[in-house]
Design a protein around this motif. Structure first.
Motif, short mmCIF file in Angstrom:
data_model
loop_
_atom_site.label_atom_id
_atom_site.label_comp_id
_atom_site.label_asym_id
_atom_site.label_seq_id
_atom_site.Cartn_x
_atom_site.Cartn_y
_atom_site.Cartn_z
N LEU A 1 0.82 -1.21 0.00
CA LEU A 1 0.00 0.00 0.00
C LEU A 1 0.86 1.26 0.00
O LEU A 1 0.50 2.26 -0.64
N ALA A 2 2.00 1.23 0.69
CA ALA A 2 2.87 2.41 0.75
C ALA A 2 3.35 2.79 -0.64
O ALA A 2 3.46 3.98 -0.96
N TYR A 3 3.64 1.80 -1.48
CA TYR A 3 4.08 2.09 -2.85
C TYR A 3 3.00 2.86 -3.60
O TYR A 3 3.28 3.88 -4.25
N PHE A 4 1.77 2.39 -3.53
CA PHE A 4 0.71 3.02 -4.32
C PHE A 4 0.30 4.38 -3.75
O PHE A 4 -0.09 5.28 -4.52
N ARG A 5 0.42 4.56 -2.45
CA ARG A 5 0.18 5.89 -1.89
C ARG A 5 1.24 6.87 -2.37
O ARG A 5 0.93 8.01 -2.75
N ALA B 1 -0.34 3.06 -18.58
CA ALA B 1 -0.87 1.70 -18.60
C ALA B 1 0.26 0.69 -18.66
O ALA B 1 0.11 -0.44 -18.21
N LYS B 2 1.41 1.08 -19.21
CA LYS B 2 2.56 0.18 -19.32
C LYS B 2 3.25 0.04 -17.98
O LYS B 2 3.72 1.02 -17.40
N GLU B 3 3.37 -1.19 -17.51
CA GLU B 3 4.12 -1.41 -16.27
C GLU B 3 5.59 -1.06 -16.44
O GLU B 3 6.26 -0.74 -15.45
N ALA B 4 6.09 -1.10 -17.67
CA ALA B 4 7.50 -0.76 -17.91
C ALA B 4 7.80 0.70 -17.59
O ALA B 4 8.96 1.07 -17.40
N ALA C 1 -5.08 14.00 -16.48
CA ALA C 1 -4.59 13.63 -15.15
C ALA C 1 -5.46 12.52 -14.56
O ALA C 1 -4.94 11.59 -13.92
N ARG C 2 -6.75 12.59 -14.79
CA ARG C 2 -7.64 11.55 -14.29
C ARG C 2 -7.36 10.21 -14.97
O ARG C 2 -7.40 9.16 -14.34
N GLU C 3 -7.03 10.27 -16.27
CA GLU C 3 -6.68 9.03 -16.97
C GLU C 3 -5.37 8.46 -16.43
O GLU C 3 -5.23 7.24 -16.29
N ASP C 4 -4.39 9.32 -16.14
CA ASP C 4 -3.16 8.85 -15.50
C ASP C 4 -3.47 8.11 -14.20
O ASP C 4 -2.94 7.04 -13.92
N LEU C 5 -4.35 8.72 -13.40
CA LEU C 5 -4.70 8.12 -12.12
C LEU C 5 -5.43 6.79 -12.32
O LEU C 5 -5.18 5.82 -11.59
N ARG C 6 -6.33 6.72 -13.30
CA ARG C 6 -7.04 5.47 -13.57
C ARG C 6 -6.06 4.36 -13.91
O ARG C 6 -6.23 3.20 -13.49
N HIS D 1 -3.23 -0.74 -11.90
CA HIS D 1 -2.10 -1.50 -11.35
C HIS D 1 -2.34 -1.83 -9.88
O HIS D 1 -2.00 -2.93 -9.42
N LYS D 2 -2.92 -0.89 -9.15
CA LYS D 2 -3.24 -1.15 -7.75
C LYS D 2 -4.25 -2.28 -7.64
O LYS D 2 -4.15 -3.15 -6.75
N ARG D 3 -5.23 -2.29 -8.54
CA ARG D 3 -6.21 -3.38 -8.54
C ARG D 3 -5.55 -4.73 -8.81
O ARG D 3 -5.95 -5.75 -8.26
N MET D 4 -4.52 -4.72 -9.63
CA MET D 4 -3.81 -5.95 -9.95
C MET D 4 -2.98 -6.45 -8.76
O MET D 4 -2.99 -7.65 -8.44
N TYR D 5 -2.27 -5.53 -8.09
CA TYR D 5 -1.29 -5.95 -7.10
C TYR D 5 -1.69 -5.67 -5.65
O TYR D 5 -1.06 -6.19 -4.72
N CYS D 6 -2.70 -4.83 -5.47
CA CYS D 6 -3.04 -4.42 -4.10
C CYS D 6 -4.55 -4.22 -3.99
O CYS D 6 -5.01 -3.25 -3.39
N ARG D 7 -5.31 -5.12 -4.56
CA ARG D 7 -6.75 -4.98 -4.69
C ARG D 7 -7.44 -4.77 -3.34
O ARG D 7 -8.39 -4.00 -3.23
#
Length: 220
Positions: free
Chosen positions: A96-100, A120-123, A155-160, A165-171
């Protein structure tokens, strides 16, 4: 006397839009995007992408956890090197600290009048040695007034994309507000999937022969 001429340490990526290499110079490691070998028919779009990255990096100069522009001469773009792993190489599972911290980083970038536009790219997300986030690859970034409707939308699209990624790794740590935001699709996103993405896939897969995810370059 130490040579003043940078030497290549490793090739990081090579595709039709240029070559990205890890370099070593008198001041240490840095990353170079070199357009010299770009085919003539792609030189203009490759130059535009590199110039866009240079301008975005100028706008966020001094921002922690982002590359710093070292030079741009129209052919070579040099930026600072950041040690770390791509998100897919070192997934921040349950972190959670990473995504915050990543959300705070995005807010800081957006306040500088820059929307990344390719998260959208994890890279393009790094996990730094201390576990914190960083963002790289600003060649699709857009600059503008932070409070304009257009920039707020981007900016909202960046956040989405970050929340995906948060949903994938920290749902388990998604908040109700974040879940609602993930369900809201902007007209920009819908237009991209209806028109832009089919063209993008045709160009990258049929013409440029890219085979990997989201045009990160040809597979080795």
């Amino acid at each position: 006397m130490e040579s003043q001429i940078p030497v290549e340490v490793a090739t990081l990526k090579a595709d039709s839009f240029g070559r990205i290499a890890l370099m070593r110079g008198p001041q240490g490691l840095f990353v170079r995007r070199d357009l010299a070998a770009t085919p003539w028919w792609l030189r203009l779009p490759a130059w535009r992408l590199a110039r866009r990255e240079a301008l975005a990096l100028e706008a966020i100069a001094g921002q922690p956890a982002t590359p710093q522009l070292l030079g741009w001469d129209g052919v070579r773009l040099d930026r600072s090197y950041m040690a770390g792993d791509a998100m897919y190489q070192r997934p921040p599972r349950g972190d959670l600290a990473y995504f915050r911290a990543a959300r705070r980083l995005l807010q800081q970038i957006h306040r500088r009048g820059v929307a990344h536009n390719d998260l959208a790219k994890e890279a393009n997300w790094l996990v730094l040695p201390d576990g914190g986030p960083a963002v790289i690859d600003f060649q699709l970034a857009v600059r503008g007034r932070p409070r304009s409707r257009w920039m707020r939308l981007l900016a909202r699209e960046d956040l989405r994309h970050l929340l995906k990624h948060k949903r994938m790794y920290c749902r388990e740590h998604l908040t109700p507000v974040e879940k609602r935001l993930l369900k809201r699709h902007s007209w920009l996103r819908d237009a991209w999937f209806r028109t832009g993405k089919p063209v993008y896939r045709f160009v990258t897969r049929r013409i440029l022969k890219w085979e990997d995810n989201e045009g990160q370059g040809p597979k080795p």
